[in-house]
Motif scaffolding. Structure first.
Motif, PDB file in Angstrom:
ATOM      1  N   THR A  13      -6.166   6.217  -6.852  1.00  0.00           N
ATOM      2  CA  THR A  13      -5.467   4.854  -6.719  1.00  0.00           C
ATOM      3  C   THR A  13      -6.153   3.901  -7.770  1.00  0.00           C
ATOM      4  O   THR A  13      -5.696   3.218  -8.495  1.00  0.00           O
ATOM      5  CB  THR A  13      -5.324   4.376  -5.250  1.00  0.00           C
ATOM      6  OG1 THR A  13      -4.812   5.221  -4.314  1.00  0.00           O
ATOM      7  CG2 THR A  13      -4.942   3.065  -5.315  1.00  0.00           C
ATOM      8  N   ARG A  26       1.281   3.943  -3.106  1.00  0.00           N
ATOM      9  CA  ARG A  26       0.894   5.591  -2.506  1.00  0.00           C
ATOM     10  C   ARG A  26       2.193   6.166  -3.191  1.00  0.00           C
ATOM     11  O   ARG A  26       1.863   7.325  -3.780  1.00  0.00           O
ATOM     12  CB  ARG A  26       0.980   5.292  -1.370  1.00  0.00           C
ATOM     13  CG  ARG A  26       0.761   6.954  -0.733  1.00  0.00           C
ATOM     14  CD  ARG A  26       0.586   7.047   0.852  1.00  0.00           C
ATOM     15  NE  ARG A  26      -0.774   6.643   1.181  1.00  0.00           N
ATOM     16  CZ  ARG A  26      -1.232   6.164   2.082  1.00  0.00           C
ATOM     17  NH1 ARG A  26      -0.265   5.709   3.101  1.00  0.00           N
ATOM     18  NH2 ARG A  26      -2.472   5.768   2.473  1.00  0.00           N
ATOM     19  N   THR A  27       3.241   5.769  -3.400  1.00  0.00           N
ATOM     20  CA  THR A  27       4.478   6.353  -3.798  1.00  0.00           C
ATOM     21  C   THR A  27       4.288   6.717  -5.339  1.00  0.00           C
ATOM     22  O   THR A  27       4.642   7.760  -5.818  1.00  0.00           O
ATOM     23  CB  THR A  27       5.678   5.825  -3.523  1.00  0.00           C
ATOM     24  OG1 THR A  27       6.042   5.678  -2.130  1.00  0.00           O
ATOM     25  CG2 THR A  27       7.093   6.581  -3.974  1.00  0.00           C
ATOM     26  N   GLU A  59      -7.348  10.573  -3.135  1.00  0.00           N
ATOM     27  CA  GLU A  59      -6.280   9.878  -3.277  1.00  0.00           C
ATOM     28  C   GLU A  59      -6.845   8.364  -3.475  1.00  0.00           C
ATOM     29  O   GLU A  59      -6.170   7.374  -4.334  1.00  0.00           O
ATOM     30  CB  GLU A  59      -5.601   9.468  -1.920  1.00  0.00           C
ATOM     31  CG  GLU A  59      -4.292   8.708  -1.997  1.00  0.00           C
ATOM     32  CD  GLU A  59      -3.397   8.771  -0.755  1.00  0.00           C
ATOM     33  OE1 GLU A  59      -2.205   8.712  -0.742  1.00  0.00           O
ATOM     34  OE2 GLU A  59      -4.138   8.453   0.147  1.00  0.00           O
ATOM     35  N   SER A 112      -5.729   0.973  -1.030  1.00  0.00           N
ATOM     36  CA  SER A 112      -5.668   2.419  -0.375  1.00  0.00           C
ATOM     37  C   SER A 112      -6.102   2.583   0.941  1.00  0.00           C
ATOM     38  O   SER A 112      -6.983   1.684   1.448  1.00  0.00           O
ATOM     39  CB  SER A 112      -6.561   3.268  -1.322  1.00  0.00           C
ATOM     40  OG  SER A 112      -6.733   4.646  -0.725  1.00  0.00           O
ATOM     41  N   CYS A 125      -7.812  12.736   1.131  1.00  0.00           N
ATOM     42  CA  CYS A 125      -7.948  11.152   1.315  1.00  0.00           C
ATOM     43  C   CYS A 125      -9.090  10.596   0.331  1.00  0.00           C
ATOM     44  O   CYS A 125      -8.853   9.336  -0.241  1.00  0.00           O
ATOM     45  CB  CYS A 125      -8.378  10.612   2.696  1.00  0.00           C
ATOM     46  SG  CYS A 125      -9.985  11.454   3.322  1.00  0.00           S
ATOM     47  N   VAL A 141       1.539   6.692  -7.080  1.00  0.00           N
ATOM     48  CA  VAL A 141       0.156   7.464  -7.246  1.00  0.00           C
ATOM     49  C   VAL A 141       0.655   9.045  -7.076  1.00  0.00           C
ATOM     50  O   VAL A 141       0.348   9.867  -7.858  1.00  0.00           O
ATOM     51  CB  VAL A 141      -1.089   7.070  -6.370  1.00  0.00           C
ATOM     52  CG1 VAL A 141      -1.957   8.054  -6.566  1.00  0.00           C
ATOM     53  CG2 VAL A 141      -1.465   5.763  -6.919  1.00  0.00           C
ATOM     54  N   GLU A 142       1.766   9.324  -5.956  1.00  0.00           N
ATOM     55  CA  GLU A 142       2.048  10.417  -5.690  1.00  0.00           C
ATOM     56  C   GLU A 142       2.893  11.045  -7.065  1.00  0.00           C
ATOM     57  O   GLU A 142       2.610  12.255  -7.192  1.00  0.00           O
ATOM     58  CB  GLU A 142       2.816  10.549  -4.423  1.00  0.00           C
ATOM     59  CG  GLU A 142       3.172  12.054  -4.037  1.00  0.00           C
ATOM     60  CD  GLU A 142       3.752  11.957  -2.711  1.00  0.00           C
ATOM     61  OE1 GLU A 142       4.281  13.094  -2.108  1.00  0.00           O
ATOM     62  OE2 GLU A 142       3.840  10.887  -1.881  1.00  0.00           O
ATOM     63  N   ILE A 202       0.758  -1.170  -0.036  1.00  0.00           N
ATOM     64  CA  ILE A 202       0.077   0.091  -0.051  1.00  0.00           C
ATOM     65  C   ILE A 202       0.906   1.474   0.153  1.00  0.00           C
ATOM     66  O   ILE A 202       0.635   2.140  -0.906  1.00  0.00           O
ATOM     67  CB  ILE A 202      -0.839  -0.039   1.195  1.00  0.00           C
ATOM     68  CG1 ILE A 202      -1.890  -1.150   0.975  1.00  0.00           C
ATOM     69  CG2 ILE A 202      -1.720   1.255   1.440  1.00  0.00           C
ATOM     70  CD1 ILE A 202      -2.778  -1.292   2.503  1.00  0.00           C
ATOM     71  N   ASN A 203       1.978   1.255   0.902  1.00  0.00           N
ATOM     72  CA  ASN A 203       2.688   2.360   0.749  1.00  0.00           C
ATOM     73  C   ASN A 203       3.555   2.643  -0.464  1.00  0.00           C
ATOM     74  O   ASN A 203       3.729   3.804  -1.049  1.00  0.00           O
ATOM     75  CB  ASN A 203       3.919   2.084   2.074  1.00  0.00           C
ATOM     76  CG  ASN A 203       3.297   2.208   3.211  1.00  0.00           C
ATOM     77  OD1 ASN A 203       2.211   3.152   3.605  1.00  0.00           O
ATOM     78  ND2 ASN A 203       3.838   1.502   4.336  1.00  0.00           N
TER      79      ASN A 203
END
Length: 1021
Positions: free
Chosen positions: A135, A87-88, A131, A394, A128, A90-91, A83-84
């Protein structure tokens, strides 16, 4: 901590997310620049490792290893590195400045730009929410174009699905309660629909949606996802630009609850008719719906469509339980209520997922989106309880939501003025009151229960939370807020919910002569009756459970007249929502009550002025009232998942207006009775090693001379004298009101940050002493000196009032630790006080033989000869002597003090025999308040005091003497001992307590000497 924590730019901002936030321009609007900041979250969510990952070496880098004390050979759990990692990705993708680099359709790019930068009139989407949708978009549109370097993400998702539900492809998005899952669903529908309409040949997108909820309440709430609903999010929340609204209207959306997937009988056939037809035709008669017929009933609008998208709301209810390779986590591994709950959960989950599999087989499913604040496996599912669905991509936790300030800050008990205990008493309230409340619901209880007989700790918790609610209510009124704050109570069953509802709102008590008496609500702001006893047409308190919804008794007959405008508005909404001009013609009581509940705290709606909601489990999820300020849990909370669900009912913010600093003002929700832990983790209990067992039995015939017999007493009969009543008060007639007895008088509620608050019962100090005296004397007369079915002996009231005043003014009521005499109004405490006074009156009559013990009619005598059981308790004493003095071979001890008494008794020359009252059958009936109980003394000792027959001593070894110990001692001295001695058939009896372990031998020697001296004088006489 101070409020300064909320003044930092990262916190309490609608644009913020722990770890990063958008930079704001001079007007306070977000720019395209992301500022990196710290992320403070202690919550680590373990995730089951799918089998497929173990077979794919490319995924090995995603596994952190079994350092979390949860992993096994068959199942591995880790702190969600995937998940982390996603997240990277997607960022980085989000920060690409040119939309042409986003690798998405123009429609998707337009929606993303709209969500990120549009000047919203109302609440803008939180980071959130964006995001979570980003995702999903990145995985569907972007990842397939990036090749092998990101293929592991879909491999992970498919691997988790292959393990748990191989027929479906599911993607889970975790958003904390109050973070706006419904908005995310609207954004997903908008993204899919606009693309499907403008790219009709694309297989990536769909305009057919099946939204599945776990209950009617949530289903009703989700109607805002229907494009033609009066409060449709697409228009009112500006989810899409105005020119795309026409595309949204082409979406086909069905909202249902999973219960609809159950195949129904198409026709009713009597059992005899069925047997006759089947016998004649030679085959089984099929009257159950087929899968196709079930789908035609549930989702006719979607029939004929392909690649439907499913949105599961509260998706933790949907899973296929795991049996193979599951150790200690299945339904069969549980017992009692936990097993029943797991069975119910698994059956519901099975029905839900089977329905989706049927849709996949008949129509085809493109993808299933799971949305939940707690997408965890439930207890008994075959997975470790509380572990994350492996297809979760997510994760926005409750801790994140609290840190961002987009939800209220829950305050839970962190300290109180009850000494000892691992946690504050009102944090785990159920541990202290659970055994005192009804075990079954209203339909099964079979008897009328008294709402005023609720446990004292529960009443104190109600008073403490209500005291703070009253201050909040006054504050809201002064601020001119149009709706009141809301106090909710979540109960274990319908019996308890009805008792609490009647206690706070008022009820009519049935009298023996057929009349009724109004007992108005004990909490003034929640009363449903005015000062003249008339029912208020628009109630302050409502009771919500299945029985109440079906009965239609919750609303006053004048409610329709008083709420005519709101009902008419509701009727028009039903017509507009359904398109059926007759939809609002007949609105029954259950529909009205459900609408009242669904609109609590909403101005101009039926539930606008509701102040208190008492429920069973209907408020665990899906109820989105935003005015909840106080929550009381009156049930067991076996999992943190349930705690988060119930606490979540109070976390939805009331206001999303920004203050002068561009942040949200802090809002609080005070919680009692829910052991909510902000950083809970699943715990695996280690196996317990087996212990040695021994057989405890009477040694026959070798020790038959040591047999001890005793009377089996069922009750007592006391004959009052005709002359003046008196009372002999002593130390054991003192009633000490302490926080230990009635519950904390001061409870400190604190969140992880922000201000704390003290919940107290100081408002009880206002009750006059004359009111307390009258109430207690009346309670004594009506409950202790009235035979069942008879009129009260009113001629005794004056004497009982005199004795009651003597008890109150003589220092026999002690209030310590912030308690108040007014708590004598609690029926449980009034019963305890009345029982003390009655025992003192009865004790003054000893010697006049007014007390008689009533024996068991079928089994009047017990004996040590019948002892025979096995035990694994390690604290025990072997009674070998020499010489042996017990008929039973072992004494099973509850403490080392009892072991010491065994040594003292066997060593004393005057002790003829003794036996431990373990499985012996000696029980002493007594009252604790108004509750009949059985007291089991520790030992029976026979002493040679010089008389022909030995003297019988009942011995109690007691360290701490609480109020319960006083009731037992009073019963023994005032009723059991004189009652048995007056029978004259079981010899002479006495009662003694030893309360100091190091003084047992000296005190026992002194007692035997006094008995021998008295016995010698009797022989001489």
């Amino acid at each position: 901590m101070s409020e300064q924590f909320f003044e930092k730019p990262i916190l309490n901002s609608p644009y913020a997310f722990p770890g990063r936030h958008w930079e704001l321009d001079e007007d306070g609007q977000p720019t395209n620049q992301i500022i990196e900041t710290r992320r403070r979250s202690d919550l680590i969510t373990p995730v089951p490792k799918p089998k497929m990952r173990r077979q794919n070496q490319k995924q090995g880098s995603l596994i952190l290893g079994g350092d979390d004390d949860l992993s096994t050979e068959e199942q591995e759990y880790n702190p969600t590195p995937i998940i982390n990692e996603i997240r990277t990705y997607v960022e980085i993708w989000r920060n690409l400045p040119n939309p042409d680099q986003w690798l998405v359709t123009p429609e998707t790019a337009r929606l993303l730009t709209h969500w990120r930068h549009h000047q919203f009139e109302g609440i803008r989407p939180f980071f959130c929410q964006i995001e979570a949708v980003e995702t999903a978009i990145w995985l569907v549109e972007v990842a397939p174009k990036l090749g092998a370097r990101v293929a592991k993400f879909w491999a992970h998702v498919k691997g988790g699905n292959e393990q748990a539900n191989p027929e479906l492809l599911r993607l889970a998005l975790k958003l904390a309660t109050g973070a706006g899952k419904t908005t995310v669903m609207a954004m997903l529908i908008a993204w899919q629909t606009v693309n499907a309409v403008r790219h009709p040949n694309s297989k990536q997108f769909s305009r057919g949606f099946l939204i599945v909820a776990p209950g009617i309440t949530i289903r009703d709430r989700l109607r805002v996802l229907i494009p033609n609903d009066p409060e449709s999010y697409y228009k009112h929340r500006e989810i899409v630009p105005p020119d795309m609204l026409a595309d949204i209207d082409r979406a086909k959306i069905v909202i249902t609850n999973y219960h609809a997937f159950k195949q129904r009988e198409r026709m009713e056939v009597a059992k005899g008719t069925r047997m006759a037809i089947e016998g004649w035709r030679g085959e089984k008669l099929q009257t159950l719906e087929t899968e196709g017929q079930m789908l035609q009933r549930v989702m006719p609008e979607l029939m004929g469509m392909k690649n439907i998208v499913v949105l599961n709301d509260e998706a933790h209810h949907c899973y296929r339980e795991r049996v193979k390779d599951a150790a200690g986590e299945t339904e069969e591994d549980l017992k009692g209520e936990e097993k029943d709950e797991a069975k119910e959960n698994n059956e519901a989950a099975r029905m839900w997922i089977s329905g989706l599999e049927a849709v996949k087989r008949k129509l085809g499913l493109a993808l299933v989106y799971d949305l939940s604040a707690t997408p965890f496996f439930l207890r008994g599912s075959g997975y470790i309880e509380g572990t994350l669905f492996p297809w979760t991509m997510s994760d926005f936790s409750l801790m994140d939501a609290i840190e961002c300030g987009i939800v209220k800050l829950p305050r839970v008990p962190v300290a109180d003025n009850v000494p000892g205990g691992d946690t504050p008493k009102f944090r785990n309230l159920w541990d202290h009151i659970g055994k005192k409340l009804p075990k079954k619901g209203r339909g099964a209880s079979g008897k009328s229960l008294d709402p005023l007989s609720l446990p004292a700790e529960l009443l104190t918790a109600l008073e403490a939370l209500y005291g703070h609610y009253a201050k909040t209510f006054e504050l809201w009124e002064n601020e001119g807020i149009g709706v009141p704050p809301v106090f909710i109570v979540v109960c274990n069953n319908t019996s308890t919910s009805e008792l609490i509802y009647k206690y706070v709102s008022g009820f009519h008590r049935d009298n023996d002569d057929g009349s009724t008496t109004l007992e108005n609500g004990r909490l003034a702001l929640f009363r449903n009756y005015d000062d003249f006893g008339n029912r208020i047409a628009r109630p302050n308190t409502i009771l919500i459970d299945s029985a109440q919804l079906e009965s239609g008794e919750a609303l006053d007959k004048d409610f329709r007249e008083m709420a005519a405008d709101e009902i008419e508005r509701f009727r028009r909404e039903m017509i507009e929502r359904t398109g059926d001009i007759h939809a609002g013609d007949t609105i029954d009581e259950a529909t009205l009550l459900r609408e009242v509940m669904n609109t609590v705290g909403k101005e101009g709606k039926l539930g606008e002025q509701i102040r208190c909601v008492v429920s069973v489990s209907m408020l665990t999820e899906g109820w989105d009232a935003n005015t909840v300020t106080h929550i009381l849990g009156v049930r067991a909370f076996g999992t943190q998942l349930l705690c988060e669900q119930v606490v979540g009912r109070g976390l939805r913010r009331q206001s999303y207006d920004l203050n002068d600093e561009g942040l949200f003002n802090v809002e609080y929700a005070d919680v009692l009775g829910i052991p909510f832990d902000f950083t809970a983790k699943p715990v695996v209990s280690p196996p317990a090693k087996p212990r040695e067992t021994v057989r405890v039995h009477a040694v026959k015939p070798d020790r038959d001379a040591l047999e001890i017999v005793f009377p089996r007493v069922e009750g007592y009969r006391v004959e009052l004298p005709d002359e003046r009543l008196e009372a002999t008060f002593g130390p054991d007639h003192i009633l000490n009101l302490t926080p230990q007895l009635v519950g904390p008088s001061v409870t400190k509620n604190q969140g992880i940050i922000g201000e704390g608050v003290d919940l107290t019962i100081a408002h009880l100090e206002d009750m006059r002493s004359s009111t307390i005296l009258f109430h207690l004397a009346r309670h004594l007369l009506y409950n202790k000196y009235r035979d069942p079915g008879e009129e009260p002996k009113l001629h005794l009231f004056g004497q009982l009032k005199r004795i009651t005043r003597q008890w109150l003014e003589g220092g026999y009521l002690k209030c310590t630790g912030g308690t108040y005499p007014a708590q004598l109004i609690y029926k449980e405490i009034a019963d305890m006080a009345a029982e003390r006074i009655k025992a003192a009156i009865t004790l003054s009559l000893v010697g006049e033989n007014p007390v008689k013990a009533i024996l068991d009619a079928y089994n009047p005598m017990g004996s040590s000869a019948y002892v025979n059981f096995t035990t694994s308790k390690e604290t025990r004493w072997q009674t070998n002597g020499p010489p042996p003095k017990s008929h039973v071979n072992w004494v099973v001890c509850d403490s080392d003090w009892e072991v010491e008494f065994c040594r003292v008794a066997e060593a004393h020359p005057q002790v003829r025999a003794y036996v431990k009252n373990q499985n012996l059958g000696l029980e002493v009936p007594y009252l604790m308040g108004s509750t009949p109980r059985k007291y089991i003394p520790d030992f029976v000792v026979q002493v040679n005091d010089g008389n022909t027959e030995p003297f019988n001593l009942i011995i109690e070894i007691k360290g701490f003497r609480g109020e319960d110990a006083k009731e037992k001692a009073n019963t023994m001295r005032a009723y059991w001992v004189p009652g048995v001695n007056n029978l004259g058939k079981f010899g002479r009896w006495a009662f003694a307590e030893f309360t100091a372990v190091y003084e047992i031998e000296a005190e026992f020697n002194k007692l035997i000497e006094s008995l021998c001296a008295a016995g010698a004088s009797n022989v001489a006489a």
